[in-house]
Write an enzyme that holds these catalytic residues in place. Structure first.
Site, PDB file in Angstrom:
ATOM      1  N   CYS A 127      -0.519   4.140   2.122  1.00 33.98           N
ATOM      2  CA  CYS A 127      -0.329   3.992   3.572  1.00 33.98           C
ATOM      3  C   CYS A 127       1.134   4.220   3.962  1.00 33.98           C
ATOM      4  CB  CYS A 127      -0.715   2.579   4.038  1.00 33.98           C
ATOM      5  SG  CYS A 127      -2.192   1.909   3.287  1.00 33.98           S
ATOM      6  N   ASP A 128       2.063   3.678   3.186  1.00 38.12           N
ATOM      7  CA  ASP A 128       3.463   3.607   3.629  1.00 38.12           C
ATOM      8  C   ASP A 128       4.431   4.489   2.850  1.00 38.12           C
ATOM      9  OD1 ASP A 128       2.624   1.684   5.439  1.00 38.12           O
ATOM     10  OD2 ASP A 128       2.993   0.034   4.053  1.00 38.12           O
ATOM     11  N   CYS A 183       0.830  -1.210   0.000  1.00 37.69           N
ATOM     12  CA  CYS A 183       0.000   0.000   0.000  1.00 37.69           C
ATOM     13  C   CYS A 183       0.865   1.262   0.000  1.00 37.69           C
ATOM     14  CB  CYS A 183      -0.924  -0.008   1.221  1.00 37.69           C
ATOM     15  SG  CYS A 183      -1.962   1.463   1.325  1.00 37.69           S
TER      16      CYS A 183
END
Ligand code: NAP
Length: 315
Positions: free
Chosen positions: A137-138, A134
Site C-alpha cells: 500500500c505505502d 503494508c
C-alpha cells in the site's frame, strides 16, 4: 431473515466456505467488511499458490476468487460483525454495525488476523506518517529513499524484497541473529545488494518531526551498542493477531486469542466453525486458508442436515 449459514469474512477462507456452502444447496450470506480478498489484497506477489507457476499479484487472485463466487446466489452483506450470540432456538444472532442483525443456523468465522504492533515509542505518533504495516500500500511513497523493516518472519522478508525493488536501501531490523522466514526468502534477502541486515537488534524509538519519520534508534542486544539509522519509513512485520473479539464467550481460543478447532474446523460451540488465519495453527497460507474454508463448509453442511434434530443449547 434466517440463513442456513452466515460466513464472516471474504478472504480466501471465507470465499471458499461460501462457495462450497452455496453449492451444497443451502442459503448463505457472506459478510464482508472491506473489499473481497482479505490479506492477499496487501500482498504484492503470491509465488506459492498452485496453478500460478509465474506467481500472481495478490489483487489479481482476489479478483479471481471473487469472480468465481459471483455466479452463485450468495447474499453479500457489507458490514462488520460486532457481536454474536447463540439463542435458545439454536440459531446464532449476529449484531452488525449500524444496528443490523443477521440470524443463522450455522456460522463460519473467517475474519483472519491483522498485523501486530511493535509497541515502540513513536510507533503510534508516526502511524501513517512513516510507520506502515503494508509495503504494497505505502511502499511507493518511499521510492528512491531509505526505509527499515522490522521482523524476521516470512512477511518481513517478503515485504523487504518488495521494497528493495522500489526504494534506495532497506534495513531489516531483527531481534535475533537467526530468521524465522523461509530459506528461499532468506537467500534472496542476503543476495539483495540494497538490503542491510541489522540483527540481534531491537527498536528503542522511532524518531521524526512534523514531516514524519526521519530515523530509527536501535540497540544491539548482545553488545548493548546503540545506533541511529536515518530512514524515511519503517514497515513493521512482527506477527499477527486474530480478529476474533466478536465471537461468543464460550469459544475456546489459545493464549494469543486464535480460535481452537478440530480437524473439521468445528469450534467448541456446536454450529460455529472457523477457517483461515483466525484459527490456532502453524501454516498461514492462501492454500491452507482455502483448504480450511472447504473443510469448514463441508462440516457446516453436515451440521445443517441434522439441525432439526439437534438439542437446543444448554445455556
Ligand atoms: P511470524 O512468522 O510470527 O514472524 C514474526 C517475526 O517478528 C519474528 O521474526 C519475530 O521474532 C518478530 N517479532 C515478534 N514480536 C516482536 C517484537 N515484539 N519485537 C521485535 N520482533 C518481534 O509473523 P509473519 O511474518 O507476519 O507471518 C505470519 C504467518 O504468515 C506465518 O505463519 C508465516 O509463515 C505466514 N506467511 C507466509 C508467507 C509465505 O509463505 N509467502 C508470507 C507471509 C506470511 P522471533 O523470530 O525472534 O520470534
Amino acid at each position: 431473515m434466517l440463513y442456513d449459514a452466515v460466513v464472516i469474512g471474504a478472504g480466501p477462507a471465507g470465499i471458499t466456505a461460501a462457495l462450497y456452502l452455496v453449492r451444497s444447496g443451502v442459503s448463505v450470506a457472506l459478510v464482508e467488511n472491506a473489499a473481497p480478498g482479505g490479506q492477499i489484497l496487501s500482498t504484492a506477489e503470491i509465488e506459492n499458490y498452485p496453478g500460478f507457476p509465474k506467481s500472481i499479484k495478490g489483487w489479481e487472485l482476489a479478483d479471481l476468487f471473487d469472480a468465481h463466487l459471483a455466479g452463485y446466489p450468495v447474499e453479500r452483506v457489507r458490514g462488520q460483525v460486532l457481536a454474536m450470540e447463540q439463542t435458545g432456538e439454536k440459531t446464532f444472532r449476529l449484531s452488525l454495525d449500524e444496528g443490523r442483525i443477521l440470524e443463522a443456523k450455522a456460522v463460519v468465522a473467517c475474519t483472519g488476523a491483522h498485523h501486530r504492533k511493535l509497541g515502540a515509542p513513536g510507533e503510534d505518533t508516526f502511524s501513517g506518517k512513516g510507520v506502515s504495516y503494508c509495503a504494497v500500500c505505502d511502499g511507493n511513497f518511499y521510492r528512491g529513499r531509505d526505509v527499515a523493516v522490522v521482523g524476521g518472519g516470512n512477511s518481513a522478508m517478503e515485504e523487504a524484497l518488495y521494497l528493495s525493488r522500489i526504494v534506495n536501501k532497506v534495513y531489516i531490523i531483527h531481534r535475533r541473529d537467526a530468521f524465522r522466514g523461509a530459506m528461499v526468502y532468506q537467500q534472496k534477502v542476503r543476495e539483495a545488494e540494497n538490503i542491510e541486515l541489522v540483527t540481534s537488534s531491537v527498536v528503542d524509538e522511532i524518531r521524526g518531526g512534523s514531516a514524519g519519520v526521519d530515523a530509527v534508534a536501535v540497540r544491539n542486544v548482545k553488545t548493548g551498542e546503540s545506533r541511529v539509522i536515518s530512514v524515511d519509513g519503517i514497515f513493521i512485520y512482527v506477527g499477527m493477531e486474530p480478529i476474533s473479539g466478536y465471537l461468543p464467550e464460550g469459544t475456546n481460543r489459545d493464549a494469543a486469542g486464535f480460535v481452537l478447532t478440530d480437524a473439521e474446523m468445528c469450534t467448541s460451540i456446536p454450529g460455529l466453525f472457523a477457517a483461515g488465519d483466525i484459527r490456532a495453527k502453524r501454516c498461514r497460507q492462501v492454500s491452507s486458508a482455502v483448504g480450511d474454508g472447504a473443510t469448514a463448509a463441508t462440516a457446516a453442511s453436515s451440521y445443517l442436515e441434522q439441525w432439526e434434530c439437534l438439542p437446543a443449547p444448554s445455556s
